[in-house]
Write a protein that holds these residues in place. Structure first.
Motif, PDB file in Angstrom:
ATOM      1  N   VAL A   1       7.197  -4.961  -6.639  1.00  0.00           N
ATOM      2  CA  VAL A   1       6.770  -5.942  -7.647  1.00  0.00           C
ATOM      3  C   VAL A   1       5.600  -6.748  -7.118  1.00  0.00           C
ATOM      4  O   VAL A   1       5.462  -6.968  -5.912  1.00  0.00           O
ATOM      5  CB  VAL A   1       7.919  -6.925  -8.020  1.00  0.00           C
ATOM      6  N   ASP A   2       4.741  -7.168  -8.037  1.00  0.00           N
ATOM      7  CA  ASP A   2       3.693  -8.131  -7.700  1.00  0.00           C
ATOM      8  C   ASP A   2       3.673  -9.211  -8.767  1.00  0.00           C
ATOM      9  O   ASP A   2       3.762  -8.912  -9.961  1.00  0.00           O
ATOM     10  CB  ASP A   2       2.314  -7.469  -7.619  1.00  0.00           C
ATOM     11  N   LYS A   3       3.531 -10.456  -8.340  1.00  0.00           N
ATOM     12  CA  LYS A   3       3.586 -11.559  -9.303  1.00  0.00           C
ATOM     13  C   LYS A   3       2.350 -11.612 -10.192  1.00  0.00           C
ATOM     14  O   LYS A   3       2.346 -12.237 -11.245  1.00  0.00           O
ATOM     15  CB  LYS A   3       3.784 -12.896  -8.594  1.00  0.00           C
TER      16      LYS A   3
ATOM     17  N   THR B   1      -5.698 -10.582  -1.696  1.00  0.00           N
ATOM     18  CA  THR B   1      -6.828 -10.269  -0.806  1.00  0.00           C
ATOM     19  C   THR B   1      -7.359  -8.858  -1.030  1.00  0.00           C
ATOM     20  O   THR B   1      -8.536  -8.585  -0.771  1.00  0.00           O
ATOM     21  CB  THR B   1      -6.370 -10.424   0.662  1.00  0.00           C
ATOM     22  N   SER B   2      -6.504  -7.961  -1.518  1.00  0.00           N
ATOM     23  CA  SER B   2      -6.896  -6.550  -1.591  1.00  0.00           C
ATOM     24  C   SER B   2      -7.935  -6.214  -2.665  1.00  0.00           C
ATOM     25  O   SER B   2      -8.244  -5.040  -2.873  1.00  0.00           O
ATOM     26  CB  SER B   2      -5.659  -5.667  -1.758  1.00  0.00           C
ATOM     27  N   SER B   3      -8.455  -7.227  -3.369  1.00  0.00           N
ATOM     28  CA  SER B   3      -9.644  -6.960  -4.201  1.00  0.00           C
ATOM     29  C   SER B   3     -10.798  -7.837  -3.738  1.00  0.00           C
ATOM     30  O   SER B   3     -11.831  -7.907  -4.394  1.00  0.00           O
ATOM     31  CB  SER B   3      -9.348  -7.234  -5.678  1.00  0.00           C
TER      32      SER B   3
ATOM     33  N   LEU C   1      -7.401  -3.628   5.645  1.00  0.00           N
ATOM     34  CA  LEU C   1      -7.363  -2.603   4.613  1.00  0.00           C
ATOM     35  C   LEU C   1      -7.325  -1.218   5.261  1.00  0.00           C
ATOM     36  O   LEU C   1      -6.503  -0.360   4.934  1.00  0.00           O
ATOM     37  CB  LEU C   1      -8.684  -2.757   3.843  1.00  0.00           C
ATOM     38  N   THR C   2      -8.239  -1.029   6.213  1.00  0.00           N
ATOM     39  CA  THR C   2      -8.410   0.268   6.864  1.00  0.00           C
ATOM     40  C   THR C   2      -7.127   0.781   7.514  1.00  0.00           C
ATOM     41  O   THR C   2      -6.887   1.973   7.541  1.00  0.00           O
ATOM     42  CB  THR C   2      -9.511   0.144   7.946  1.00  0.00           C
ATOM     43  N   GLY C   3      -6.312  -0.130   8.019  1.00  0.00           N
ATOM     44  CA  GLY C   3      -5.132   0.295   8.776  1.00  0.00           C
ATOM     45  C   GLY C   3      -3.863   0.333   7.945  1.00  0.00           C
ATOM     46  O   GLY C   3      -2.767   0.453   8.493  1.00  0.00           O
TER      47      GLY C   3
HETATM   48  P1  FAD Z   1      -2.687  -9.017  -0.528  1.00  0.00           P
HETATM   49  O1  FAD Z   1      -3.692  -8.068  -1.025  1.00  0.00           O
HETATM   50  O2  FAD Z   1      -3.038 -10.448  -0.613  1.00  0.00           O
HETATM   51  O3  FAD Z   1      -1.376  -8.736  -1.368  1.00  0.00           O
HETATM   52  C1  FAD Z   1      -0.281  -9.605  -1.395  1.00  0.00           C
HETATM   53  C2  FAD Z   1       0.303  -9.575  -2.798  1.00  0.00           C
HETATM   54  O4  FAD Z   1       1.556 -10.255  -2.806  1.00  0.00           O
HETATM   55  C3  FAD Z   1      -0.564 -10.285  -3.832  1.00  0.00           C
HETATM   56  O5  FAD Z   1      -1.051  -9.335  -4.784  1.00  0.00           O
HETATM   57  C4  FAD Z   1       0.353 -11.326  -4.445  1.00  0.00           C
HETATM   58  O6  FAD Z   1       0.183 -11.485  -5.844  1.00  0.00           O
HETATM   59  C5  FAD Z   1       1.734 -10.781  -4.101  1.00  0.00           C
HETATM   60  N1  FAD Z   1       2.781 -11.829  -4.061  1.00  0.00           N
HETATM   61  C6  FAD Z   1       2.726 -13.014  -3.407  1.00  0.00           C
HETATM   62  N2  FAD Z   1       3.847 -13.715  -3.637  1.00  0.00           N
HETATM   63  C7  FAD Z   1       4.634 -12.963  -4.441  1.00  0.00           C
HETATM   64  C8  FAD Z   1       5.900 -13.173  -5.060  1.00  0.00           C
HETATM   65  N3  FAD Z   1       6.601 -14.295  -4.884  1.00  0.00           N
HETATM   66  N4  FAD Z   1       6.402 -12.198  -5.871  1.00  0.00           N
HETATM   67  C9  FAD Z   1       5.708 -11.046  -6.072  1.00  0.00           C
HETATM   68  N5  FAD Z   1       4.490 -10.817  -5.522  1.00  0.00           N
HETATM   69  C10 FAD Z   1       3.958 -11.758  -4.722  1.00  0.00           C
HETATM   70  N6  FAD Z   1     -10.182  -5.090   5.816  1.00  0.00           N
HETATM   71  C11 FAD Z   1     -10.833  -3.915   5.994  1.00  0.00           C
HETATM   72  O7  FAD Z   1     -10.248  -2.939   6.448  1.00  0.00           O
HETATM   73  N7  FAD Z   1     -12.161  -3.778   5.677  1.00  0.00           N
HETATM   74  C12 FAD Z   1     -12.902  -4.822   5.224  1.00  0.00           C
HETATM   75  O8  FAD Z   1     -14.095  -4.654   4.910  1.00  0.00           O
HETATM   76  C13 FAD Z   1     -12.254  -6.078   5.095  1.00  0.00           C
HETATM   77  N8  FAD Z   1     -12.960  -7.143   4.695  1.00  0.00           N
HETATM   78  C14 FAD Z   1     -12.327  -8.325   4.459  1.00  0.00           C
HETATM   79  C15 FAD Z   1     -13.071  -9.397   3.986  1.00  0.00           C
HETATM   80  C16 FAD Z   1     -12.444 -10.587   3.622  1.00  0.00           C
HETATM   81  C17 FAD Z   1     -13.262 -11.734   3.115  1.00  0.00           C
HETATM   82  C18 FAD Z   1     -11.040 -10.688   3.728  1.00  0.00           C
HETATM   83  C19 FAD Z   1     -10.383 -11.937   3.282  1.00  0.00           C
HETATM   84  C20 FAD Z   1     -10.297  -9.642   4.257  1.00  0.00           C
HETATM   85  C21 FAD Z   1     -10.928  -8.445   4.616  1.00  0.00           C
HETATM   86  N9  FAD Z   1     -10.214  -7.356   5.117  1.00  0.00           N
HETATM   87  C22 FAD Z   1     -10.855  -6.163   5.351  1.00  0.00           C
HETATM   88  C23 FAD Z   1      -8.769  -7.432   5.322  1.00  0.00           C
HETATM   89  C24 FAD Z   1      -7.996  -6.860   4.118  1.00  0.00           C
HETATM   90  O9  FAD Z   1      -8.633  -7.160   2.909  1.00  0.00           O
HETATM   91  C25 FAD Z   1      -6.580  -7.431   4.108  1.00  0.00           C
HETATM   92  O10 FAD Z   1      -5.998  -7.212   5.369  1.00  0.00           O
HETATM   93  C26 FAD Z   1      -5.698  -6.760   3.056  1.00  0.00           C
HETATM   94  O11 FAD Z   1      -6.329  -6.713   1.797  1.00  0.00           O
HETATM   95  C27 FAD Z   1      -4.384  -7.517   2.942  1.00  0.00           C
HETATM   96  O12 FAD Z   1      -3.612  -6.869   1.986  1.00  0.00           O
HETATM   97  P2  FAD Z   1      -2.126  -7.304   1.689  1.00  0.00           P
HETATM   98  O13 FAD Z   1      -1.565  -6.280   0.768  1.00  0.00           O
HETATM   99  O14 FAD Z   1      -1.406  -7.534   2.961  1.00  0.00           O
HETATM  100  O15 FAD Z   1      -2.244  -8.715   0.968  1.00  0.00           O
END
Ligand code: FAD
Length: 544
Positions: free
Chosen positions: A45-47, A54-56, A371-373
């Protein structure tokens, strides 16, 4: 294949899962795919929308992290840079080879010798093949490759291999593949409370934000892959102790490609000692990023005036001929890096390594990383869950399968086939007379399904202007196949137009909202509310 949210939602209400994944960013999506492919019963699930965190909002590079060499994180560099080649193979239309130019300037981060050695080590750690190995250029060669570079102080340049992608598209492709493998993934379902039995986590109370109902999801194990929200979920579980997250904001700005007409991506020094990327992408060039501590609202993260000025100053110092001003900036985005706090270190120096926290309740949280990992992070988490299930129930699962699971419904056999397909689409949409970036745009976003969109646009929508014809067909495709629920899902995360083709939305918003209204049977006040919310977002990305 169509994805019906209502069917998946019904399953979430009634089934019992091995694993509930909270968070539909790249990390959660990767975990759901890995677990489902091994035979686990998984819900995600995603809220908000998938990839709405962060993933966009990343730099959209699938990169080995050259900067981490400076911090001597050789293992991290090796692991993530080898992943680049795997992801390129799994999604050759979306993880694209990108040459990166590293200008060497007097007094810069990397000298000529250090660049030559550093890039060689980088290639070696990544296992880069002959033709893609780094090239060292002298000043004139650098300038003839990228004439907008500042010649003064330039000593030479290194040209090396990276990959670029679209983070939100990559996430949605992983979600679609996970659903195909049996995972029940729903956007707009928020975890509000945890459910315990004898102090052990056994599920969550959730709200369906779209249907405005509450229900419970039962699961033996719960993983929180909530990125910047990880500590909020740990707090909800009353297990927030020890290490914490440190959030750092990173901003990007977008200008038209003809205002900064780069042929390659450039990774360059900024006066304050940081380094910034300028990346050409179809009709635009984007520049980023900043790296500043962030303590404000997690759901409303936008660029401000000083972020934009910083990036414009940085770009103008390296590309003075461009003379970029605020009026060139078409759009922006801002994201939060969920870093693991390290006492006494500034944001830019904190490690990007991922870390898993296991609470007494059983809640497994994963944060940090890149993202890459994502695939390796997912493997680590699913190994852990598989081991727990094996111990508790004597039930075993296959090892990680994701290295061989293609991330598109009809796979391309290689990159050349993906490029050939762009030519095919180019011929197909010729009658529409669209701008030249469209074939790449359609194939990078929709893979072979670009054919469905192109076909419909040419055959069925010839009564409307060509850009609107394509947008209508894209939207219909995304409503049917990609769980689009709100305007931002389509304009920001499925198509990327909010960032890379802002004006196409301004010109076509109302007829596209008509399609939303018809599809979801919105009454007029609902349509108005959705339009207002989206116009606010359009304003927020240009509020500087
Ligand atoms: P997120 O994408 O933030 O996903 C977390 C999700 O949890 C969200 O969609 C949120 O809605 C959901 N959520 C939160 N609370 C709840 C709840 N209570 N119930 C349900 N859902 C919930 N990495 C690379 O490899 N290459 C790059 O070029 C790179 N550039 C970057 C540049 C920037 C500026 C940043 C900020 C990061 C960058 N990164 C890059 C790192 C990468 O983007 C992140 O490590 C990655 O996107 C994190 O993904 P995630 O799924 O952990 O978190």
């Amino acid at each position: 294949m169509s994805y019906h949210r209502s069917t998946l939602l019904e399953k979430q209400k009634h089934d019992h899962y091995d694993l509930l994944v909270i968070g539909g960013g790249i990390t959660g999506a990767g975990i759901a795919l890995d677990a489902a492919a091994r035979g686990m019963k998984v819900a995600l699930v995603d809220k908000g929308d998938f990839a709405s965190g962060t993933s966009s909002k990343s730099t959209k590079l699938i990169h080995g992290g050259l900067r981490y060499l400076k911090q001597f994180e050789f293992l991290l560099v090796k692991q993530v840079s080898r992943e680049r080649a795997i992801l390129h193979r799994l999604a050759p239309h979306l993880v694209l080879p990108e040459k990166m130019l590293l200008p060497i300037v007097k007094g810069g981060t990397f000298g000529k010798f250090a660049t030559a050695i550093g890039l060689k080590i980088y290639d070696w750690l990544a296992g880069v093949k002959d033709e893609d190995k780094r090239l060292m250029l002298n000043k004139n060669e650098g300038l003839s490759l990228e004439p907008f570079l500042k010649g003064e102080n330039l000593i030479g340049a290194g040209l090396y291999a990276e990959y670029r992608t679209d983070d939100a598209r990559l996430t949605i492709e992983i979600i679609k593949t996970a659903i195909k493998k049996g995972a029940d993934c729903c956007n707009y379902v928020s975890v509000d409370e945890f459910i315990y039995q004898q102090e052990e986590l056994v599920g969550a109370k959730v709200s369906d934000i779209i249907g405005k109902t509450n229900f419970q999801i039962a699961a033996d194990y719960v993983v929180s892959a909530t990125g910047p929200w990880v500590d909020q979920l740990r707090h909800l579980d009353k297990s927030l102790k020890g290490k914490r997250l440190f959030l750092s904001k990173g901003v990007h700005i977008v200008v038209p490609h003809n205002r900064l007409p780069l042929k390659n991506s450039v990774y360059f020094d900024v006066q304050d000692g940081r380094m910034v990327f300028a990346i050409p992408r179809q009709r635009a060039t984007y520049i980023g990023t900043t790296d500043t501590p962030y303590k404000d609202k997690l759901d409303e993260v936008f660029a401000n005036e000083s972020d934009v000025e910083y990036l414009l100053d940085a770009a103008n110092a390296m590309f003075p001929k461009a003379g970029l001003t605020k009026s060139d900036v078409e759009s922006t985005w801002a994201g939060l890096r969920p870093l693991i706090f390290e006492e006494g270190k500034p944001a830019g120096e904190m490690s990007r390594k991922d870390e898993i926290f296991i609470a007494d309740s059983g809640l497994i949280s994963i944060a940090g990383g890149k993202l890459t990992g994502y695939r390796k992070m997912a493997e680590k988490v699913v190994n852990l869950v598989a081991k727990k299930i094996q111990m508790a129930k004597n039930k075993s699962f296959k090892p990680c399968q994701t290295k061989e699971i293609s991330l598109t419904s009809m796979p391309f056999s290689n990159f050349k086939e993906a490029l050939d397909f762009q030519h095919f689409i180019q011929e197909k949409i010729k009658p529409l007379g669209l701008p030249p970036h469209y074939p790449a745009y359609l194939v990078e976003n929709y893979s072979k399904d670009a054919m469905i969109i192109a076909d419909h646009a040419v055959v069925k929508e010839h009564d409307v202007a060509s850009e609107l014809a394509v947008m209508k067909c894209e939207l219909k495709y995304c409503l049917e196949h990609e769980m689009v629920m709100k305007p931002a899902d389509f304009f920001e995360r499925r198509s990327g137009r909010l960032y890379f083709d802002y004006h196409s939305i301004q010109a076509n918003l109302d007829p596209l909202l008509d399609i939303f209204q018809k599809h979801f049977k919105w009454d007029d006040p609902t349509r108005m509310a959705e339009k207002t919310a989206f116009l606010q977002l359009m304003q927020a990305v240009r509020n500087f």
